[in-house]
Design a protein around this motif. Structure first.
Motif, mmCIF file in Angstrom:
data_model
loop_
_atom_site.group_PDB
_atom_site.id
_atom_site.type_symbol
_atom_site.label_atom_id
_atom_site.label_comp_id
_atom_site.label_asym_id
_atom_site.label_seq_id
_atom_site.Cartn_x
_atom_site.Cartn_y
_atom_site.Cartn_z
ATOM 1 N N ALA A 151 0.909 -1.060 0.009
ATOM 2 C CA ALA A 151 0.049 0.053 0.172
ATOM 3 C C ALA A 151 0.845 1.301 0.089
ATOM 4 O O ALA A 151 1.693 1.249 0.788
ATOM 5 N N PHE A 152 0.595 2.221 -0.790
ATOM 6 C CA PHE A 152 1.072 3.667 -0.864
ATOM 7 C C PHE A 152 0.501 4.395 0.044
ATOM 8 O O PHE A 152 0.968 5.282 0.568
ATOM 9 N N ILE A 153 -0.949 4.411 0.179
ATOM 10 C CA ILE A 153 -1.816 5.148 1.190
ATOM 11 C C ILE A 153 -2.459 3.868 1.834
ATOM 12 O O ILE A 153 -2.834 3.017 1.025
ATOM 13 N N LYS A 154 -2.346 3.727 3.265
ATOM 14 C CA LYS A 154 -2.645 2.499 4.075
ATOM 15 C C LYS A 154 -4.138 2.676 4.266
ATOM 16 O O LYS A 154 -4.736 3.384 4.880
ATOM 17 N N TYR A 155 -4.432 1.274 4.527
ATOM 18 C CA TYR A 155 -5.863 1.148 5.223
ATOM 19 C C TYR A 155 -5.509 0.981 6.501
ATOM 20 O O TYR A 155 -4.737 -0.034 7.043
ATOM 21 N N TRP A 156 -5.720 1.734 7.544
ATOM 22 C CA TRP A 156 -5.299 1.559 9.034
ATOM 23 C C TRP A 156 -6.727 1.970 9.840
ATOM 24 O O TRP A 156 -6.713 3.485 10.027
ATOM 25 N N LEU A 195 -14.928 -3.274 11.621
ATOM 26 C CA LEU A 195 -13.706 -4.033 11.519
ATOM 27 C C LEU A 195 -14.000 -5.620 11.062
ATOM 28 O O LEU A 195 -13.193 -6.299 10.253
ATOM 29 N N GLU A 196 -15.111 -6.298 11.520
ATOM 30 C CA GLU A 196 -15.524 -7.662 11.180
ATOM 31 C C GLU A 196 -15.744 -7.533 9.782
ATOM 32 O O GLU A 196 -15.477 -8.430 8.846
ATOM 33 N N ALA A 197 -16.457 -6.635 9.093
ATOM 34 C CA ALA A 197 -16.929 -6.620 7.653
ATOM 35 C C ALA A 197 -15.660 -5.896 6.775
ATOM 36 O O ALA A 197 -15.743 -5.770 5.490
ATOM 37 N N ALA A 198 -14.488 -5.638 7.598
ATOM 38 C CA ALA A 198 -13.472 -5.013 6.711
ATOM 39 C C ALA A 198 -14.095 -3.722 5.793
ATOM 40 O O ALA A 198 -13.736 -3.581 4.727
ATOM 41 N N ILE A 199 -14.752 -2.773 6.510
ATOM 42 C CA ILE A 199 -14.979 -1.618 6.093
ATOM 43 C C ILE A 199 -14.276 -0.547 6.626
ATOM 44 O O ILE A 199 -14.115 -0.079 7.555
ATOM 45 N N PRO A 200 -13.149 0.012 5.546
ATOM 46 C CA PRO A 200 -12.202 0.856 6.256
ATOM 47 C C PRO A 200 -12.783 2.055 6.426
ATOM 48 O O PRO A 200 -13.630 2.674 6.044
ATOM 49 N N ALA A 201 -11.696 2.945 7.360
ATOM 50 C CA ALA A 201 -12.276 4.251 7.615
ATOM 51 C C ALA A 201 -11.582 5.191 6.709
ATOM 52 O O ALA A 201 -12.072 6.427 6.743
ATOM 53 N N ASN A 202 -10.696 4.793 5.945
ATOM 54 C CA ASN A 202 -10.118 5.664 4.656
ATOM 55 C C ASN A 202 -9.896 4.848 3.452
ATOM 56 O O ASN A 202 -9.682 3.712 3.614
ATOM 57 N N PRO A 203 -9.978 5.737 2.250
ATOM 58 C CA PRO A 203 -9.556 4.738 1.168
ATOM 59 C C PRO A 203 -7.989 4.626 1.005
ATOM 60 O O PRO A 203 -7.373 5.309 1.714
#
Ligand code: PMV
Length: 343
Positions: free
Chosen positions: A23-28, A33-41
């Motif tokens: 990742a160049f811009i990270k999912y963090w 969390l359970e459904a892996a819906i990220p807070a940021n692109p």
């Protein structure tokens, strides 16, 4: 195939290969969390040689899945409980999505050390989603559907491994949608030299890291600056502007680790050799080489570079004390089905 119509009598064996991504811009941090819906692109480059291979064989007359993993000795053994549990959870969600009721024998292997911040979960769960899909449906789903099937593993980065080249996720604001290719692999032949300073399992999983991220006093600020940072990365990629790319790549990697180190409790992924590599890469740039560092949730450093700079960068990385080996990879074209089984 419509949901709920898979016919278990028609399922066959299938083997798939998927690559890790960096990742160049990270999912963090996640909204769910359970459904892996990220807070940021996020945006990443799908790799080519760091791959997972997974075979899926339907089983008859059994009431549970058999999960095998090739360990470091080279033999295929029942997977350790924690990994097998995650795979079973993913299989249950895949079965529900495809309307399939049977069980499987799953055999997985990686071409690189697992659990060291090198996204073995991304390649592993994406390969699993593709192998199971092909086993049940007789072929690969379209890349967007594969991307969602990889995401329901709970590993968000697996969503991006469903496609080759430079991939953004999510491609729409809701966060539930699939990943999308932003630039194809042919757009820019970037190389990734992974300076391996640690091969043992990291102590804090990325799942726990996502959970802790909002406890950092810097997390809110991170979310605020990310849209502009994303724009800068995309512009640098679009113009193949390595100097801007290097600036923003390192800014983002340091920010991710700043969030981890200032979470409560704090999470430290770096080893002394991590810092030595970061310093050497900055020196390489002042010597005129095109090289830039980033790290995922681990101590190993991914050094992105151009083909022209690659030989000199590789030589200098290999000489840094604490760097065990340098894995050479490059931008790749996405997952595929294979003829030969993992056995
Ligand atoms: O996909 P997960 O849950 O393993 O999280 C990935 C976290 C990072 O690798 C640090 C960042 C990313 O976007 O790949």
């Amino acid at each position: 195939m419509a949901k709920g119509t898979a016919d278990h009598r028609k399922a066959g064996s299938a083997t798939a290969e998927a690559a890790a991504n960096i990742a160049f811009i990270k999912y963090w941090g996640a909204v769910d969390l359970e459904a892996a819906i990220p807070a940021n692109p996020s945006i990443s480059m799908t790799l080519s040689s760091c791959v997972s291979r997974c075979s899926c064989r339907p089983l008859v007359g059994v009431s549970e899945d058999e999960i095998l993993f090739r360990d470091e000795s080279g033999s295929l053994n029942p997977a350790v409980a924690a990994f097998a549990g995650r795979v079973r959870g993913h299989l249950d969600r895949l079965r529900a999505r495809m309307g399939y009721e049977g069980y499987f024998r799953i055999a997985t292997e990686n071409s690189f050390p697992a659990g060291a911040g090198m996204a073995s979960s991304a390649s592993g769960f994406c390969a699993l989603a593709l192998a199971v899909s092909a086993s049940v449906e007789g072929g690969a789903p379209d890349p967007e559907e594969l991307s969602i099937r990889a995401r329901i593993s709970g590993s968000g980065s697996a969503t991006r491994s469903a496609m080759g080249g430079y991939v953004v996720w999510p491609s729409e604001p809701s966060g539930e949608g699939p990943a999308k290719i932003r630039f194809p692999a042919s757009h820019w032949d970037l190389r990734d030299l992974v300076a391996v300073v640690q091969t043992e399992e990291k102590k804090v999983s990325s799942l726990d890291g996502h959970k802790l991220a909002p406890t950092s006093p810097h997390y809110r600020r991170r979310l605020e600056v990310l849209p502009e940072r994303m724009e800068r990365v995309v512009r640098a990629l679009s113009e193949r502007d390595f100097a801007t790319f290097a600036d923003v790549l390192e800014e983002e990697a340091i920010d991710l680790h700043l969030i981890a180190m200032s979470s409560r409790p704090a999470v430290f992924y770096w080893k002394p050799a991590t810092l030595a590599v970061l310093e050497q890469v900055r020196r390489m740039r002042s010597d005129g080489l095109e090289a830039a560092s980033t790290m995922d949730a681990g101590a190993n450093v991914h050094v992105l570079c151009t083909p022209e700079s690659e030989p000199a960068v590789a030589e200098r990385l290999a000489k840094i004390p604490g760097v065990g080996r340098v894995i050479a990879d490059r931008v790749g074209s996405g997952p595929r089905l294979l003829d030969s089984e993992v056995n």
